[in-house]
Design an enzyme around this catalytic site. Sequence first.
Site, PDB file in Angstrom:
ATOM      1  N   GLY A 187      -7.747 -12.813  28.583  1.00  0.00           N
ATOM      2  CA  GLY A 187      -7.788 -13.903  29.561  1.00  0.00           C
ATOM      3  C   GLY A 187      -7.549 -15.278  28.956  1.00  0.00           C
ATOM      4  O   GLY A 187      -7.340 -16.248  29.683  1.00  0.00           O
TER       5      GLY A 187
ATOM      6  N   PRO B 252      -0.790 -22.497  26.023  1.00  0.00           N
ATOM      7  CA  PRO B 252       0.222 -23.352  26.644  1.00  0.00           C
ATOM      8  C   PRO B 252       1.621 -22.924  26.195  1.00  0.00           C
ATOM      9  O   PRO B 252       1.851 -22.660  25.011  1.00  0.00           O
ATOM     10  CB  PRO B 252      -0.118 -24.754  26.122  1.00  0.00           C
ATOM     11  CG  PRO B 252      -1.563 -24.685  25.750  1.00  0.00           C
ATOM     12  CD  PRO B 252      -1.774 -23.285  25.249  1.00  0.00           C
TER      13      PRO B 252
ATOM     14  N   ASP C 294       1.266 -26.142  16.507  1.00  0.00           N
ATOM     15  CA  ASP C 294       1.646 -25.046  15.611  1.00  0.00           C
ATOM     16  C   ASP C 294       1.597 -25.537  14.165  1.00  0.00           C
ATOM     17  O   ASP C 294       2.394 -26.390  13.769  1.00  0.00           O
ATOM     18  CB  ASP C 294       3.065 -24.572  15.944  1.00  0.00           C
ATOM     19  CG  ASP C 294       3.452 -23.390  15.069  1.00  0.00           C
ATOM     20  OD1 ASP C 294       2.966 -22.282  15.355  1.00  0.00           O
ATOM     21  OD2 ASP C 294       4.205 -23.580  14.086  1.00  0.00           O
TER      22      ASP C 294
ATOM     23  N   TYR D 199       3.014 -25.845   5.252  1.00  0.00           N
ATOM     24  CA  TYR D 199       3.622 -27.128   5.640  1.00  0.00           C
ATOM     25  C   TYR D 199       2.980 -28.295   4.887  1.00  0.00           C
ATOM     26  O   TYR D 199       3.489 -29.415   4.910  1.00  0.00           O
ATOM     27  CB  TYR D 199       3.526 -27.364   7.157  1.00  0.00           C
ATOM     28  CG  TYR D 199       4.209 -26.308   8.017  1.00  0.00           C
ATOM     29  CD1 TYR D 199       5.159 -25.443   7.477  1.00  0.00           C
ATOM     30  CD2 TYR D 199       3.908 -26.166   9.363  1.00  0.00           C
ATOM     31  CE1 TYR D 199       5.764 -24.465   8.256  1.00  0.00           C
ATOM     32  CE2 TYR D 199       4.525 -25.194  10.143  1.00  0.00           C
ATOM     33  CZ  TYR D 199       5.439 -24.340   9.578  1.00  0.00           C
ATOM     34  OH  TYR D 199       6.041 -23.375  10.355  1.00  0.00           O
TER      35      TYR D 199
ATOM     36  N   LYS E 222      -0.991 -20.315   9.836  1.00  0.00           N
ATOM     37  CA  LYS E 222      -0.313 -19.133   9.281  1.00  0.00           C
ATOM     38  C   LYS E 222      -0.717 -18.898   7.827  1.00  0.00           C
ATOM     39  O   LYS E 222      -0.864 -19.844   7.047  1.00  0.00           O
ATOM     40  CB  LYS E 222       1.213 -19.319   9.363  1.00  0.00           C
ATOM     41  CG  LYS E 222       1.689 -19.780  10.733  1.00  0.00           C
ATOM     42  CD  LYS E 222       3.188 -19.814  10.874  1.00  0.00           C
ATOM     43  CE  LYS E 222       3.594 -20.553  12.135  1.00  0.00           C
ATOM     44  NZ  LYS E 222       3.759 -22.018  11.959  1.00  0.00           N
TER      45      LYS E 222
ATOM     46  N   HIS F  92       2.721 -15.315   8.025  1.00  0.00           N
ATOM     47  CA  HIS F  92       3.879 -16.203   8.154  1.00  0.00           C
ATOM     48  C   HIS F  92       5.218 -15.467   7.976  1.00  0.00           C
ATOM     49  O   HIS F  92       6.163 -15.697   8.718  1.00  0.00           O
ATOM     50  CB  HIS F  92       3.753 -17.340   7.132  1.00  0.00           C
ATOM     51  CG  HIS F  92       4.502 -18.577   7.503  1.00  0.00           C
ATOM     52  ND1 HIS F  92       4.061 -19.838   7.196  1.00  0.00           N
ATOM     53  CD2 HIS F  92       5.664 -18.763   8.164  1.00  0.00           C
ATOM     54  CE1 HIS F  92       4.914 -20.730   7.646  1.00  0.00           C
ATOM     55  NE2 HIS F  92       5.900 -20.110   8.233  1.00  0.00           N
TER      56      HIS F  92
HETATM   57  N1  LIG Z   1       7.151 -19.131  11.579  1.00  0.00           N
HETATM   58  C1  LIG Z   1       8.131 -19.665  10.902  1.00  0.00           C
HETATM   59  O1  LIG Z   1       8.626 -19.116   9.901  1.00  0.00           O
HETATM   60  C2  LIG Z   1       8.696 -20.973  11.363  1.00  0.00           C
HETATM   61  C3  LIG Z   1       9.958 -21.373  10.926  1.00  0.00           C
HETATM   62  C4  LIG Z   1      10.454 -22.566  11.402  1.00  0.00           C
HETATM   63  C5  LIG Z   1       9.725 -23.349  12.279  1.00  0.00           C
HETATM   64  N2  LIG Z   1       8.472 -22.956  12.662  1.00  0.00           N
HETATM   65  C6  LIG Z   1       7.662 -23.780  13.599  1.00  0.00           C
HETATM   66  O2  LIG Z   1       8.482 -24.113  14.717  1.00  0.00           O
HETATM   67  C7  LIG Z   1       8.532 -25.532  14.857  1.00  0.00           C
HETATM   68  C8  LIG Z   1       9.856 -25.949  15.470  1.00  0.00           C
HETATM   69  O3  LIG Z   1      10.948 -25.600  14.642  1.00  0.00           O
HETATM   70  P1  LIG Z   1      11.741 -26.654  13.742  1.00  0.00           P
HETATM   71  O4  LIG Z   1      10.846 -27.803  13.436  1.00  0.00           O
HETATM   72  O5  LIG Z   1      12.324 -25.934  12.611  1.00  0.00           O
HETATM   73  O6  LIG Z   1      12.956 -27.120  14.629  1.00  0.00           O
HETATM   74  P2  LIG Z   1      13.200 -27.649  16.134  1.00  0.00           P
HETATM   75  O7  LIG Z   1      11.932 -27.944  16.809  1.00  0.00           O
HETATM   76  O8  LIG Z   1      14.151 -26.701  16.737  1.00  0.00           O
HETATM   77  O9  LIG Z   1      14.009 -28.977  15.859  1.00  0.00           O
HETATM   78  C9  LIG Z   1      13.435 -30.101  15.254  1.00  0.00           C
HETATM   79  C10 LIG Z   1      14.513 -31.172  15.171  1.00  0.00           C
HETATM   80  O10 LIG Z   1      14.921 -31.566  16.488  1.00  0.00           O
HETATM   81  C11 LIG Z   1      14.738 -32.980  16.635  1.00  0.00           C
HETATM   82  N3  LIG Z   1      14.345 -33.215  18.046  1.00  0.00           N
HETATM   83  C12 LIG Z   1      13.140 -33.011  18.615  1.00  0.00           C
HETATM   84  N4  LIG Z   1      13.177 -33.290  19.913  1.00  0.00           N
HETATM   85  C13 LIG Z   1      14.435 -33.676  20.198  1.00  0.00           C
HETATM   86  C14 LIG Z   1      15.081 -34.087  21.378  1.00  0.00           C
HETATM   87  N5  LIG Z   1      14.436 -34.158  22.538  1.00  0.00           N
HETATM   88  N6  LIG Z   1      16.413 -34.412  21.305  1.00  0.00           N
HETATM   89  C15 LIG Z   1      17.086 -34.325  20.140  1.00  0.00           C
HETATM   90  N7  LIG Z   1      16.507 -33.933  18.976  1.00  0.00           N
HETATM   91  C16 LIG Z   1      15.199 -33.603  19.010  1.00  0.00           C
HETATM   92  C17 LIG Z   1      13.677 -33.345  15.629  1.00  0.00           C
HETATM   93  O11 LIG Z   1      13.818 -34.683  15.194  1.00  0.00           O
HETATM   94  P3  LIG Z   1      12.611 -35.772  15.283  1.00  0.00           P
HETATM   95  O12 LIG Z   1      11.373 -35.155  14.700  1.00  0.00           O
HETATM   96  O13 LIG Z   1      13.142 -36.897  14.474  1.00  0.00           O
HETATM   97  O14 LIG Z   1      12.462 -36.110  16.740  1.00  0.00           O
HETATM   98  C18 LIG Z   1      14.056 -32.409  14.475  1.00  0.00           C
HETATM   99  O15 LIG Z   1      15.143 -32.933  13.752  1.00  0.00           O
HETATM  100  C19 LIG Z   1       8.303 -26.027  13.431  1.00  0.00           C
HETATM  101  O16 LIG Z   1       8.037 -27.391  13.349  1.00  0.00           O
HETATM  102  C20 LIG Z   1       7.191 -25.110  13.002  1.00  0.00           C
HETATM  103  O17 LIG Z   1       5.957 -25.519  13.560  1.00  0.00           O
HETATM  104  C21 LIG Z   1       7.971 -21.765  12.240  1.00  0.00           C
END
Ligand SMILES: NC(=O)c1ccc[n+]([C@@H]2O[C@H](COP(=O)([O-])OP(=O)(O)OC[C@H]3O[C@@H](n4cnc5c(N)ncnc54)[C@H](OP(=O)(O)O)[C@@H]3O)[C@@H](O)[C@H]2O)c1
Length: 316
Positions: free
Chosen positions: A9, A13, A43, A48, A77, A110
């Site tokens: 339950g 978000p 997250d 990180y 993670k 992770h």
């Molecule tokens: N489990 C894993 O192995 C794993 C791997 C990768 C990621 N993750 C998690 O997933 C999260 C998201 O993935 P990610 O950070 O790799 O990439 P993402 O969220 O796909 O992209 C982040 C990029 O997009 C830009 N951005 C954000 N909002 C925007 C918008 N409205 N318009 C244009 N550009 C925008 C950000 O720039 P600014 O910050 O300058 O706005 C940054 O350069 C991570 O931060 C992490 O928490 C987990």
Amino acid sequence: MQTLSFRNGDQIPTLGLGTWKTDNQTIKPVIRQALKIGYRHIDCAAVYGNENGIGEALAEALTEKEVQRDELWITSKLWNNAHKANDVAPALKKSLQDLQLDYLDLYLIHWPVAVKPEVGFPQSDDDYLSLEQLPITETWQAMEACVDAGLIKHIGVSNFSVPKLQGLVKHSRIKPEVNQVELHPLLQQPEMKKYCDSEDIKLIAYAPLGSGDRPAFFLEENSPVPLELPLIKEIAIAHSATPAQVLLAWGMQRGTIVIPKSIKAERMKENLAASELKLSTEALEQIQSLDQHCRLLNGKIWKGPYNYEYLWDEKE
Ligand SMILES: NC(=O)c1ccc[n+]([C@@H]2O[C@H](COP(=O)([O-])OP(=O)(O)OC[C@H]3O[C@@H](n4cnc5c(N)ncnc54)[C@H](OP(=O)(O)O)[C@@H]3O)[C@@H](O)[C@H]2O)c1
């Protein structure tokens, strides 16, 4: 705020804030701002290197009664060097200490990649332990014990292929409830989605915007950019939305949870507002045609036994 229900339950978000690639100092005001804007799902990950800054922001917001702990969904993670049974609880407790929390809503393995405990980031083949040497089931049992101890509400994995998930489901007392994987229109993973739906495993979409700021070692020449796809831009115009909102709404409308990262208030607001966007059936069908099974974070950073095929259980 839209949510998805867990088996007990609890509600997660469907849009959270990613925190990768942001240092402690930068992340603290970002988290304060995000909570003010309305984010309730954050997250995090030990690797990180910023759980301290996140913890300070959470502690301030909780002390000032801006939010209640039970309104927040905090994920962290387990890093690859803490897969041994005796290393799991200490790694979790370190994250809890840094985050200034007494429990996590969700804790994930992770990567299905194990390295020796003394190794942070592996430098040579010798730094790795294969999954035969250190089975995921050993790590998982230690994760289950942390649930029993009340330190975590839910447990799951990240970057697991369907065969690896199947193996874990078969040998677990507490079934994994989440797989966090790369998902965006260029990497839709329909088989993974089908399998997870059939097992009631939630998919959290990382890099939902294409991770444009991923480190150089993840960048490959001529990688496509989801935010720049002409079809995504067209759909955005037709829906009076932005390309980022289209990507995020697509992720949520197919029943996944999205965790876009931004450190900019305006973009955080824009991304959160994607929860209100309803894409047309036609737009959803058009986006389906964009799938190229293109991994932007393809795991090629891992060496030793962890080549592409061993990691993803698929040919490159
Ligand atoms: N489990 C894993 O192995 C794993 C791997 C990768 C990621 N993750 C998690 O997933 C999260 C998201 O993935 P990610 O950070 O790799 O990439 P993402 O969220 O796909 O992209 C982040 C990029 O997009 C830009 N951005 C954000 N909002 C925007 C918008 N409205 N318009 C244009 N550009 C925008 C950000 O720039 P600014 O910050 O300058 O706005 C940054 O350069 C991570 O931060 C992490 O928490 C987990």
